[in-house]
Write a protein that holds these residues in place. Structure first.
Motif, PDB file in Angstrom:
ATOM      1  N   GLU A  53     -52.116  14.211 -72.602  1.00 30.97           N
ATOM      2  CA  GLU A  53     -51.681  15.513 -73.096  1.00 30.97           C
ATOM      3  C   GLU A  53     -50.582  16.096 -72.211  1.00 30.97           C
ATOM      4  OE1 GLU A  53     -55.439  17.460 -73.183  1.00 30.97           O
ATOM      5  OE2 GLU A  53     -55.880  16.832 -75.241  1.00 30.97           O
ATOM      6  N   SER A  56     -47.422  14.228 -73.061  1.00 32.31           N
ATOM      7  CA  SER A  56     -46.960  14.631 -74.395  1.00 32.31           C
ATOM      8  C   SER A  56     -46.275  15.995 -74.368  1.00 32.31           C
ATOM      9  CB  SER A  56     -48.136  14.679 -75.376  1.00 32.31           C
ATOM     10  OG  SER A  56     -48.644  13.404 -75.623  1.00 32.31           O
ATOM     11  N   SER A  57     -46.820  16.899 -73.551  1.00 31.01           N
ATOM     12  CA  SER A  57     -46.287  18.263 -73.512  1.00 31.01           C
ATOM     13  C   SER A  57     -45.002  18.376 -72.699  1.00 31.01           C
ATOM     14  CB  SER A  57     -47.339  19.217 -72.950  1.00 31.01           C
ATOM     15  OG  SER A  57     -47.611  18.934 -71.579  1.00 31.01           O
ATOM     16  N   ILE A  63     -46.554   9.263 -77.999  1.00 29.98           N
ATOM     17  CA  ILE A  63     -47.902   8.966 -77.522  1.00 29.98           C
ATOM     18  C   ILE A  63     -48.864   9.315 -78.658  1.00 29.98           C
ATOM     19  CG2 ILE A  63     -49.676   9.550 -75.813  1.00 29.98           C
ATOM     20  CD1 ILE A  63     -47.364  10.459 -73.965  1.00 29.98           C
ATOM     21  N   LYS A  65     -51.489  10.870 -80.968  1.00 30.59           N
ATOM     22  CA  LYS A  65     -52.090  12.205 -80.927  1.00 30.59           C
ATOM     23  C   LYS A  65     -53.617  12.094 -80.862  1.00 30.59           C
ATOM     24  CE  LYS A  65     -48.472  14.826 -83.304  1.00 30.59           C
ATOM     25  NZ  LYS A  65     -47.471  13.750 -83.247  1.00 30.59           N
ATOM     26  N   TRP A 215     -43.615   3.129 -78.687  1.00 29.72           N
ATOM     27  CA  TRP A 215     -44.761   3.943 -78.283  1.00 29.72           C
ATOM     28  C   TRP A 215     -45.339   3.431 -76.972  1.00 29.72           C
ATOM     29  CZ3 TRP A 215     -47.097   7.804 -81.535  1.00 29.72           C
ATOM     30  CH2 TRP A 215     -46.491   7.948 -82.792  1.00 29.72           C
TER      31      TRP A 215
END
Length: 284
Positions: A53, A56-57, A63, A65, A215
């Motif tokens: 996370e 991803s942020s 990546i 979910k 990915w």
């Protein structure tokens, strides 16, 4: 999805084939495709989801979910989106030279983005969690039981230099006390900062989607490590070992992707005996 529905999917897993290649023990990772667009993974390191996370942020890296978590019979499970495509080791031989270069260029960009992430605590190595407190380190260049937790970068450096001394002991049967251990000539390089590191960019953790998107999967070994660790971890995979090793030609790209740190890798390889040994504490 209710808890009852989630548990029902978990209970189906023994009848499903795990995803990914067979390992040296003849088994697959505990990751299953439970619906056409969803996978289920058993989490043995709860911090993995936080690092996914965080990445991803803070980056544009594709990546999977995370959809939901559930704990059942003492194990935490995570439901994630399924990425339709091909694993790196499957598709690499069919790629053109230009396509290979573009994949390498993309991975190079991903690593640069990860290195730019501000760490919760820039002096604590290892897996990352919201509090910034230290956790045990695991990966290619630690023992099977891991190492640490290290409360500072210097503590991890001391551990590696201690493992170097231990290597000398284990390789020399004539050493009977610590005073006989020869002075080390190489040392762990901590001259570069700790950076966010995926930790396991490998032939089956890079996946090319149907649309060509690259990915990054499996963040279990991610954390804050020396800048050169990404290179060393990529080099840990043997060339041409079916499914688990890099396909022919990939190693030429690794220095371009992650930087070239031959001296630092040489230290780890030279001292692999001590690093991988989980006994004989007290050498740091």
């Amino acid at each position: 999805m209710s808890d009852e529905e989630a548990i029902a999917l978990i209970q189906r897993c023994p009848s499903l084939q795990g995803l990914g290649p067979l390992n040296s023990f003849g088994t697959r990772a505990e990751v299953w495709r439970v619906t056409p667009d969803t996978i289920l993974k058993a989490l043995w390191k709860p911090d993995e989801s936080y690092m996914m996370e965080l990445a991803s942020s803070k980056t544009s890296i594709p990546i999977p979910k995370i959809r939901r978590y559930i704990t059942w019979e003492g194990t935490q499970y995570v439901f994630m989106e399924y990425v339709d495509g091909s694993d790196f080791y499957e598709i690499w031989p069919s790629l053109s030279l230009w396509s290979r270069f573009m994949v390498a260029w993309t991975l190079r960009g991903y690593i640069r983005q990860l290195r730019a992430i501000e760490l919760p605590n820039p002096d604590i190595p290892g897996p990352i969690q919201p509090s910034g407190a230290p956790l045990k380190c695991q990966g290619h260049y630690f023992s099977e039981r891991g190492a640490g937790p290290f409360h500072s970068y210097s503590a991890m450096t001391a551990w590696y230099n201690g493992r170097s001394r231990l290597t000398n002991v284990l390789r020399n049967p004539y050493i009977r006390d610590l005073s006989m251990i020869p002075e080390p000539t190489t040392f762990f390089d901590d001259s570069m900062p700790l950076v966010f590191t995926h930790g396991d960019i490998s032939p089956n953790n890079v996946r090319l989607g149907k649309d060509g998107t690259v990915w990054l999967l499996d963040w279990e070994m991610a954390g804050a490590y020396s800048q050169w660790f990404e290179y060393a971890n990529m080099m840990a995979y043997d060339v041409d070992e079916p499914e688990w090793g890099w396909p022919h030609g990939v190693r030429w790209f690794i220095p371009f992707i992650a930087g070239w740190y031959r001296k630092q890798l040489s230290f780890l390889v030279k001292n692999a005996t001590g690093i991988g040994h989980y006994g004989f504490e007290g050498f740091d």
